[in-house]
Design a protein around this motif. Structure first.
Motif, PDB file in Angstrom:
ATOM      1  N   VAL A 229      23.917  -5.675  34.009  1.00 30.50           N
ATOM      2  CA  VAL A 229      23.614  -5.487  35.426  1.00 30.50           C
ATOM      3  C   VAL A 229      24.514  -4.388  36.006  1.00 30.50           C
ATOM      4  CG1 VAL A 229      23.641  -6.589  37.706  1.00 30.50           C
ATOM      5  CG2 VAL A 229      22.797  -7.856  35.714  1.00 30.50           C
ATOM      6  N   ASP A 230      23.941  -3.500  36.775  1.00 34.75           N
ATOM      7  CA  ASP A 230      24.709  -2.411  37.395  1.00 34.75           C
ATOM      8  C   ASP A 230      25.828  -2.972  38.267  1.00 34.75           C
ATOM      9  OD1 ASP A 230      23.124  -0.496  36.211  1.00 34.75           O
ATOM     10  OD2 ASP A 230      21.794  -0.274  37.958  1.00 34.75           O
ATOM     11  N   GLY A 231      27.022  -2.429  38.083  1.00 37.00           N
ATOM     12  CA  GLY A 231      28.171  -2.860  38.878  1.00 37.00           C
ATOM     13  C   GLY A 231      29.044  -3.868  38.165  1.00 37.00           C
ATOM     14  N   VAL A 232      28.574  -4.430  37.043  1.00 35.98           N
ATOM     15  CA  VAL A 232      29.356  -5.420  36.300  1.00 35.98           C
ATOM     16  C   VAL A 232      30.188  -4.702  35.236  1.00 35.98           C
ATOM     17  CG1 VAL A 232      29.282  -7.400  34.743  1.00 35.98           C
ATOM     18  CG2 VAL A 232      27.708  -7.267  36.689  1.00 35.98           C
ATOM     19  N   ALA A 233      31.499  -4.924  35.280  1.00 37.40           N
ATOM     20  CA  ALA A 233      32.394  -4.310  34.299  1.00 37.40           C
ATOM     21  C   ALA A 233      32.592  -5.214  33.085  1.00 37.40           C
ATOM     22  CB  ALA A 233      33.744  -3.991  34.941  1.00 37.40           C
ATOM     23  N   CYS A 252      30.674 -18.763  35.341  1.00 35.65           N
ATOM     24  CA  CYS A 252      31.501 -17.736  34.697  1.00 35.65           C
ATOM     25  C   CYS A 252      32.206 -16.890  35.747  1.00 35.65           C
ATOM     26  CB  CYS A 252      30.641 -16.852  33.791  1.00 35.65           C
ATOM     27  SG  CYS A 252      29.409 -15.877  34.681  1.00 35.65           S
ATOM     28  N   HIS A 253      33.148 -16.093  35.282  1.00 38.80           N
ATOM     29  CA  HIS A 253      33.824 -15.114  36.135  1.00 38.80           C
ATOM     30  C   HIS A 253      33.222 -13.745  35.836  1.00 38.80           C
ATOM     31  CE1 HIS A 253      37.773 -17.540  36.921  1.00 38.80           C
ATOM     32  NE2 HIS A 253      36.688 -18.299  36.938  1.00 38.80           N
ATOM     33  N   VAL A 254      32.795 -13.064  36.866  1.00 44.86           N
ATOM     34  CA  VAL A 254      32.187 -11.739  36.721  1.00 44.86           C
ATOM     35  C   VAL A 254      33.145 -10.695  37.284  1.00 44.86           C
ATOM     36  CG1 VAL A 254      30.238 -10.267  37.320  1.00 44.86           C
ATOM     37  CG2 VAL A 254      29.874 -12.720  36.933  1.00 44.86           C
ATOM     38  N   VAL A 255      33.499  -9.730  36.447  1.00 44.63           N
ATOM     39  CA  VAL A 255      34.384  -8.644  36.879  1.00 44.63           C
ATOM     40  C   VAL A 255      33.502  -7.474  37.322  1.00 44.63           C
ATOM     41  CG1 VAL A 255      36.233  -7.068  36.221  1.00 44.63           C
ATOM     42  CG2 VAL A 255      36.130  -9.366  35.215  1.00 44.63           C
ATOM     43  N   VAL A 256      33.670  -7.050  38.567  1.00 47.44           N
ATOM     44  CA  VAL A 256      32.846  -5.950  39.084  1.00 47.44           C
ATOM     45  C   VAL A 256      33.642  -4.646  39.044  1.00 47.44           C
ATOM     46  CG1 VAL A 256      31.463  -7.442  40.549  1.00 47.44           C
ATOM     47  CG2 VAL A 256      33.541  -6.406  41.466  1.00 47.44           C
ATOM     48  N   GLU A 258      35.203  -0.996  39.969  1.00 48.27           N
ATOM     49  CA  GLU A 258      36.007  -0.563  41.131  1.00 48.27           C
ATOM     50  C   GLU A 258      35.093  -0.059  42.252  1.00 48.27           C
ATOM     51  OE1 GLU A 258      39.587  -0.416  42.952  1.00 48.27           O
ATOM     52  OE2 GLU A 258      39.290  -0.951  40.844  1.00 48.27           O
ATOM     53  N   GLY A 259      35.289  -0.594  43.441  1.00 51.84           N
ATOM     54  CA  GLY A 259      34.531  -0.169  44.605  1.00 51.84           C
ATOM     55  C   GLY A 259      33.202  -0.873  44.778  1.00 51.84           C
ATOM     56  N   CYS A 260      32.869  -1.803  43.869  1.00 49.82           N
ATOM     57  CA  CYS A 260      31.566  -2.488  43.947  1.00 49.82           C
ATOM     58  C   CYS A 260      31.660  -3.907  44.501  1.00 49.82           C
ATOM     59  CB  CYS A 260      30.912  -2.543  42.561  1.00 49.82           C
ATOM     60  SG  CYS A 260      30.414  -0.937  41.914  1.00 49.82           S
ATOM     61  N   LEU A 261      32.870  -4.369  44.840  1.00 49.90           N
ATOM     62  CA  LEU A 261      33.020  -5.741  45.297  1.00 49.90           C
ATOM     63  C   LEU A 261      32.251  -5.973  46.599  1.00 49.90           C
ATOM     64  CD1 LEU A 261      34.367  -8.336  44.394  1.00 49.90           C
ATOM     65  CD2 LEU A 261      36.352  -7.756  45.809  1.00 49.90           C
ATOM     66  N   ALA A 262      32.096  -4.935  47.405  1.00 51.58           N
ATOM     67  CA  ALA A 262      31.352  -5.075  48.659  1.00 51.58           C
ATOM     68  C   ALA A 262      29.875  -5.358  48.392  1.00 51.58           C
ATOM     69  CB  ALA A 262      31.504  -3.817  49.502  1.00 51.58           C
ATOM     70  N   ASN A 263      29.401  -5.022  47.187  1.00 52.12           N
ATOM     71  CA  ASN A 263      27.995  -5.257  46.817  1.00 52.12           C
ATOM     72  C   ASN A 263      27.830  -6.534  45.989  1.00 52.12           C
ATOM     73  OD1 ASN A 263      27.334  -2.765  48.029  1.00 52.12           O
ATOM     74  ND2 ASN A 263      27.787  -1.662  46.127  1.00 52.12           N
ATOM     75  N   ALA A 264      28.785  -7.443  46.107  1.00 51.60           N
ATOM     76  CA  ALA A 264      28.784  -8.652  45.283  1.00 51.60           C
ATOM     77  C   ALA A 264      27.502  -9.466  45.441  1.00 51.60           C
ATOM     78  CB  ALA A 264      29.999  -9.512  45.616  1.00 51.60           C
ATOM     79  N   GLU A 265      26.984  -9.569  46.648  1.00 51.63           N
ATOM     80  CA  GLU A 265      25.778 -10.369  46.873  1.00 51.63           C
ATOM     81  C   GLU A 265      24.576  -9.769  46.143  1.00 51.63           C
ATOM     82  OE1 GLU A 265      25.215 -13.309  48.280  1.00 51.63           O
ATOM     83  OE2 GLU A 265      27.394 -13.475  48.446  1.00 51.63           O
ATOM     84  N   GLN A 266      24.453  -8.441  46.183  1.00 48.63           N
ATOM     85  CA  GLN A 266      23.355  -7.786  45.486  1.00 48.63           C
ATOM     86  C   GLN A 266      23.506  -7.948  43.965  1.00 48.63           C
ATOM     87  OE1 GLN A 266      22.818  -3.628  46.417  1.00 48.63           O
ATOM     88  NE2 GLN A 266      21.450  -3.272  44.683  1.00 48.63           N
ATOM     89  N   TYR A 283      20.260 -22.268  37.449  1.00 50.01           N
ATOM     90  CA  TYR A 283      21.434 -22.821  38.138  1.00 50.01           C
ATOM     91  C   TYR A 283      22.664 -22.114  37.581  1.00 50.01           C
ATOM     92  CZ  TYR A 283      25.043 -25.962  39.806  1.00 50.01           C
ATOM     93  OH  TYR A 283      26.153 -26.465  40.421  1.00 50.01           O
ATOM     94  N   SER A 284      23.334 -21.348  38.426  1.00 49.26           N
ATOM     95  CA  SER A 284      24.527 -20.635  37.972  1.00 49.26           C
ATOM     96  C   SER A 284      25.544 -20.550  39.105  1.00 49.26           C
ATOM     97  CB  SER A 284      24.172 -19.226  37.478  1.00 49.26           C
ATOM     98  OG  SER A 284      23.532 -18.484  38.487  1.00 49.26           O
ATOM     99  N   VAL A 285      26.814 -20.649  38.730  1.00 49.01           N
ATOM    100  CA  VAL A 285      27.925 -20.480  39.669  1.00 49.01           C
ATOM    101  C   VAL A 285      28.720 -19.278  39.178  1.00 49.01           C
ATOM    102  CG1 VAL A 285      29.999 -21.493  40.649  1.00 49.01           C
ATOM    103  CG2 VAL A 285      28.022 -22.941  40.160  1.00 49.01           C
ATOM    104  N   LEU A 286      28.782 -18.238  40.013  1.00 49.19           N
ATOM    105  CA  LEU A 286      29.413 -16.981  39.623  1.00 49.19           C
ATOM    106  C   LEU A 286      30.626 -16.709  40.509  1.00 49.19           C
ATOM    107  CD1 LEU A 286      26.130 -14.849  39.374  1.00 49.19           C
ATOM    108  CD2 LEU A 286      27.221 -16.180  37.553  1.00 49.19           C
ATOM    109  N   GLU A 287      31.778 -16.510  39.860  1.00 51.59           N
ATOM    110  CA  GLU A 287      32.990 -16.153  40.603  1.00 51.59           C
ATOM    111  C   GLU A 287      33.284 -14.680  40.337  1.00 51.59           C
ATOM    112  OE1 GLU A 287      37.763 -17.196  40.592  1.00 51.59           O
ATOM    113  OE2 GLU A 287      36.297 -18.789  40.185  1.00 51.59           O
ATOM    114  N   PHE A 288      33.428 -13.907  41.411  1.00 46.17           N
ATOM    115  CA  PHE A 288      33.593 -12.462  41.267  1.00 46.17           C
ATOM    116  C   PHE A 288      35.059 -12.058  41.354  1.00 46.17           C
ATOM    117  CE2 PHE A 288      29.167 -12.909  42.317  1.00 46.17           C
ATOM    118  CZ  PHE A 288      28.567 -11.902  41.580  1.00 46.17           C
ATOM    119  N   GLU A 289      35.408 -11.073  40.517  1.00 52.01           N
ATOM    120  CA  GLU A 289      36.757 -10.513  40.516  1.00 52.01           C
ATOM    121  C   GLU A 289      36.650  -8.993  40.538  1.00 52.01           C
ATOM    122  OE1 GLU A 289      38.802 -11.735  37.034  1.00 52.01           O
ATOM    123  OE2 GLU A 289      38.410 -13.877  37.333  1.00 52.01           O
TER     124      GLU A 289
END
Length: 305
Positions: A229-233, A252-256, A258-266, A283-289
């Protein structure tokens, strides 16, 4: 690989009626075979009766689970009640293993000293068992396409029909050739088959209750779908499990990047859409970093020790 979660559906009330008929048919057959086995002196009939009894227990479990699983989640059972069927299946398979071991012991003792066996009683009750097993398989055929547990019942009843054929053949050999050793030999054969079914199938409920990843889903493939997915590191601390029979869950923990955290919802929306499309995970629970603050040395699967 895409994961197909399509299932055939049948009206719940109609399904309950079918299972109820199958339960009563197997209950009456079990009683008839036990009484007939004692009267005829046939351990093979009693072995087949115990096998049918286990199938009746499985039907009861499925029937009760269908009822209980429809209850909504509440504050005590936040994931709902669907797992009761898996717990009951584990108990049932464990009981099958104990029954199989006991029948092998009894069959071995009777091989040493074969008793008198009333062949005609064995043949007649074996024929009745064949009819009931075929009826039960017919009743559950259309339902087994949408339920792993009902499919197991369907396959069990097909196998029971084969066991009933073996009992009929054994009774016929006793009538024609007075081969008394055939009855305990068939008993041991049925017991070995019961053990085979129980041992090969018990792993799935154990795996589910141990929160193991669904066996038909490629965990590394799921990771690659998220990474694409675009924006996922990167991604780590991945957990895959089954909440219920047809409900796969992920956190899971998703690392985005640099500069893409503002687009976390997308990004989250695209990840969830891809997971549903490729693996049926809804059903998924995603934690962003942010990549600048990501965990270092984190495990890809699980949280380590």
């Amino acid at each position: 690989m895409p994961h197909d979660h399509g299932h055939a559906h049948i009206d719940p009330a109609s399904g309950d009626r079918r299972i109820s008929i199958a339960i009563w048919a197997n209950a009456l057959l079990t009683i008839a075979q036990v009484v007939g086995g004692i009267f005829a002196g046939s351990l093979a009939l009693i072995a087949d009766a115990l096998h049918n009894f286990s199938d009746m227990a499985s039907l009861l479990i499925a029937f009760a689970a269908r009822k209980i699983a429809r209850r909504p989640a509440d504050e005590r059972m936040t994931f709902g009640y669907g797992r009761i069927e898996i717990v009951a299946a584990l108990v049932n398979y464990t009981t099958l293993i104990l029954v199989g071991v006991y029948l092998i012991y009894e069959g071995g003792m009777r091989m040493i000293d074969p008793p008198e066996v009333a062949g005609w009683t064995v043949v007649i009750l074996g024929g009745i068992a064949l009819v009931v097993d075929t009826l039960t398989a017919f009743l559950t055929y259309s339902m087994q396409k949408g339920s792993v547990n009902i499919r197991a019942l369907f396959l069990h009843n097909l196998s029971d029909a084969l066991a009933s054929v073996a009992v009929i053949i054994g009774g016929s050999l006793i009538i024609l050739y007075d081969m008394k050793w055939v009855d305990p030999a068939i008993t041991i054969g049925i017991a070995l088959y019961i053990l085979y079914l129980a041992v090969t199938e018990i792993g799935r409920p154990i795996r589910t209750l141990m929160l193991g990843s669904p066996p038909d889903i490629d965990g590394k493939g799921v990771v690659e779908v998220i990474r694409s997915v675009d924006g996922v590191a990167d991604v780590h601390h991945v957990h895959l499990w089954q909440m219920q029979e047809h409900e796969v869950a992920l956190d899971c923990h998703v690392v985005v990047e640099e500069g893409c955290l503002a687009n976390a919802e997308q990004i989250k929306s695209e990840i969830k859409s891809s997971l549903a499309k490729h693996y049926g995970i809804r059903y998924s629970v995603l934690e962003f970093e942010a990549s600048a603050n990501m965990h270092t040395g984190a495990e890809l699967f699980g949280h380590g020790s």
